[in-house]
Design a protein around this motif. Structure first.
Motif, PDB file in Angstrom:
ATOM      1  N   ILE A 148      12.266  36.987   3.732  1.00 53.13           N
ATOM      2  CA  ILE A 148      11.479  37.132   4.948  1.00 53.13           C
ATOM      3  C   ILE A 148      11.926  36.061   5.935  1.00 53.13           C
ATOM      4  CG2 ILE A 148       9.450  38.139   3.822  1.00 53.13           C
ATOM      5  CD1 ILE A 148       8.112  35.370   4.059  1.00 53.13           C
ATOM      6  N   LYS A 149      11.887  36.415   7.189  1.00 52.93           N
ATOM      7  CA  LYS A 149      12.177  35.461   8.248  1.00 52.93           C
ATOM      8  C   LYS A 149      10.844  35.124   8.901  1.00 52.93           C
ATOM      9  CE  LYS A 149      15.173  34.762  12.228  1.00 52.93           C
ATOM     10  NZ  LYS A 149      16.223  35.369  13.064  1.00 52.93           N
ATOM     11  N   LEU A 150      10.452  33.855   8.833  1.00 50.18           N
ATOM     12  CA  LEU A 150       9.144  33.452   9.319  1.00 50.18           C
ATOM     13  C   LEU A 150       9.023  33.627  10.829  1.00 50.18           C
ATOM     14  CD1 LEU A 150       8.547  30.187   7.250  1.00 50.18           C
ATOM     15  CD2 LEU A 150       7.723  32.498   6.770  1.00 50.18           C
ATOM     16  N   ASN A 151       7.906  34.208  11.242  1.00 52.82           N
ATOM     17  CA  ASN A 151       7.610  34.334  12.663  1.00 52.82           C
ATOM     18  C   ASN A 151       6.377  33.474  12.989  1.00 52.82           C
ATOM     19  OD1 ASN A 151       5.226  35.846  12.076  1.00 52.82           O
ATOM     20  ND2 ASN A 151       6.422  37.725  11.976  1.00 52.82           N
ATOM     21  N   ALA A 152       5.970  33.446  14.221  1.00 52.27           N
ATOM     22  CA  ALA A 152       4.865  32.584  14.646  1.00 52.27           C
ATOM     23  C   ALA A 152       3.577  32.907  13.893  1.00 52.27           C
ATOM     24  CB  ALA A 152       4.658  32.707  16.147  1.00 52.27           C
ATOM     25  N   SER A 153       3.296  34.170  13.674  1.00 50.92           N
ATOM     26  CA  SER A 153       2.093  34.573  12.943  1.00 50.92           C
ATOM     27  C   SER A 153       2.132  34.080  11.496  1.00 50.92           C
ATOM     28  CB  SER A 153       1.956  36.100  12.976  1.00 50.92           C
ATOM     29  OG  SER A 153       0.853  36.510  12.212  1.00 50.92           O
ATOM     30  N   ASP A 154       3.315  34.172  10.869  1.00 48.01           N
ATOM     31  CA  ASP A 154       3.472  33.681   9.498  1.00 48.01           C
ATOM     32  C   ASP A 154       3.176  32.185   9.421  1.00 48.01           C
ATOM     33  OD1 ASP A 154       4.386  36.232   8.715  1.00 48.01           O
ATOM     34  OD2 ASP A 154       6.464  35.683   9.145  1.00 48.01           O
ATOM     35  N   ILE A 155       3.698  31.441  10.387  1.00 45.63           N
ATOM     36  CA  ILE A 155       3.503  29.990  10.408  1.00 45.63           C
ATOM     37  C   ILE A 155       2.015  29.689  10.521  1.00 45.63           C
ATOM     38  CG2 ILE A 155       3.996  27.843  11.652  1.00 45.63           C
ATOM     39  CD1 ILE A 155       6.435  29.157  10.231  1.00 45.63           C
ATOM     40  N   GLN A 156       1.319  30.404  11.386  1.00 47.69           N
ATOM     41  CA  GLN A 156      -0.111  30.195  11.574  1.00 47.69           C
ATOM     42  C   GLN A 156      -0.868  30.476  10.271  1.00 47.69           C
ATOM     43  OE1 GLN A 156      -1.879  32.759  14.527  1.00 47.69           O
ATOM     44  NE2 GLN A 156      -3.542  31.316  14.908  1.00 47.69           N
ATOM     45  N   THR A 157      -0.528  31.558   9.598  1.00 50.00           N
ATOM     46  CA  THR A 157      -1.169  31.906   8.329  1.00 50.00           C
ATOM     47  C   THR A 157      -0.901  30.840   7.274  1.00 50.00           C
ATOM     48  OG1 THR A 157      -0.990  34.264   8.804  1.00 50.00           O
ATOM     49  CG2 THR A 157      -1.288  33.638   6.493  1.00 50.00           C
ATOM     50  N   LEU A 158       0.344  30.413   7.136  1.00 50.07           N
ATOM     51  CA  LEU A 158       0.696  29.408   6.137  1.00 50.07           C
ATOM     52  C   LEU A 158       0.033  28.064   6.430  1.00 50.07           C
ATOM     53  CD1 LEU A 158       4.434  30.371   5.675  1.00 50.07           C
ATOM     54  CD2 LEU A 158       2.585  30.707   4.026  1.00 50.07           C
ATOM     55  N   GLU A 159      -0.064  27.692   7.695  1.00 46.69           N
ATOM     56  CA  GLU A 159      -0.745  26.452   8.063  1.00 46.69           C
ATOM     57  C   GLU A 159      -2.235  26.533   7.736  1.00 46.69           C
ATOM     58  OE1 GLU A 159       0.429  23.537   8.906  1.00 46.69           O
ATOM     59  OE2 GLU A 159       2.516  24.177   9.044  1.00 46.69           O
ATOM     60  N   SER A 160      -2.845  27.694   7.925  1.00 50.40           N
ATOM     61  CA  SER A 160      -4.260  27.879   7.578  1.00 50.40           C
ATOM     62  C   SER A 160      -4.468  27.729   6.074  1.00 50.40           C
ATOM     63  CB  SER A 160      -4.749  29.255   8.026  1.00 50.40           C
ATOM     64  OG  SER A 160      -4.761  29.352   9.419  1.00 50.40           O
ATOM     65  N   ILE A 161      -3.581  28.311   5.286  1.00 50.41           N
ATOM     66  CA  ILE A 161      -3.658  28.186   3.827  1.00 50.41           C
ATOM     67  C   ILE A 161      -3.506  26.725   3.428  1.00 50.41           C
ATOM     68  CG2 ILE A 161      -2.478  28.747   1.662  1.00 50.41           C
ATOM     69  CD1 ILE A 161      -1.822  31.495   2.973  1.00 50.41           C
ATOM     70  N   LYS A 162      -2.566  26.043   4.060  1.00 49.64           N
ATOM     71  CA  LYS A 162      -2.323  24.632   3.771  1.00 49.64           C
ATOM     72  C   LYS A 162      -3.582  23.805   4.059  1.00 49.64           C
ATOM     73  CE  LYS A 162       1.094  21.375   5.374  1.00 49.64           C
ATOM     74  NZ  LYS A 162       2.351  21.223   6.091  1.00 49.64           N
ATOM     75  N   ARG A 163      -4.240  24.066   5.180  1.00 53.69           N
ATOM     76  CA  ARG A 163      -5.469  23.333   5.526  1.00 53.69           C
ATOM     77  C   ARG A 163      -6.580  23.626   4.518  1.00 53.69           C
ATOM     78  NH1 ARG A 163      -3.838  24.668  10.656  1.00 53.69           N
ATOM     79  NH2 ARG A 163      -5.260  26.443  10.779  1.00 53.69           N
ATOM     80  N   MET A 164      -6.707  24.883   4.095  1.00 56.32           N
ATOM     81  CA  MET A 164      -7.735  25.247   3.111  1.00 56.32           C
ATOM     82  C   MET A 164      -7.489  24.494   1.810  1.00 56.32           C
ATOM     83  SD  MET A 164      -8.168  29.347   3.880  1.00 56.32           S
ATOM     84  CE  MET A 164      -8.132  29.708   2.170  1.00 56.32           C
ATOM     85  N   LYS A 165      -6.243  24.382   1.419  1.00 58.04           N
ATOM     86  CA  LYS A 165      -5.901  23.674   0.174  1.00 58.04           C
ATOM     87  C   LYS A 165      -6.253  22.193   0.297  1.00 58.04           C
ATOM     88  CE  LYS A 165      -2.197  22.833  -3.063  1.00 58.04           C
ATOM     89  NZ  LYS A 165      -1.414  21.640  -2.974  1.00 58.04           N
TER      90      LYS A 165
END
Length: 79
Positions: free
Chosen positions: A59-76
């Motif tokens: 997969i090639k990360l796009n802006a939406s992917d980055i936002q989702t991954l950052e949200s998961i990171k914050r939840m963790k």
């Protein structure tokens, strides 16, 4: 659908067993999350069976992917 607390405990135990069995994987994810979560990064996963058959995807990360991954990171980090 709410998680049963017993199921959550079982999942946490299984995850800890997985981490113990594969200590390099969490380190890899940590390095990627700290240094490579930028738009345009390509994440590739390959699985090779004992018989030699390979499965590969990326997969090639796009802006939406980055936002989702950052949200998961914050939840963790909050848990």
């Amino acid at each position: 659908m709410a998680l049963n607390p017993f199921q959550l405990l079982q999942f946490q135990q299984m995850l800890e067993t997985f981490r113990h069995s594969h200590p390099k994987l969490p380190l890899f994810f940590q390095a990627v999350s700290q240094n490579a979560l930028v738009e345009g990064t390509i994440i590739e996963i390959t699985a090779k069976t004992p018989e030699g058959k390979e499965y590969c995807t990326n997969i090639k990360l796009n802006a939406s992917d980055i936002q989702t991954l950052e949200s998961i990171k914050r939840m963790k980090e909050q848990s």
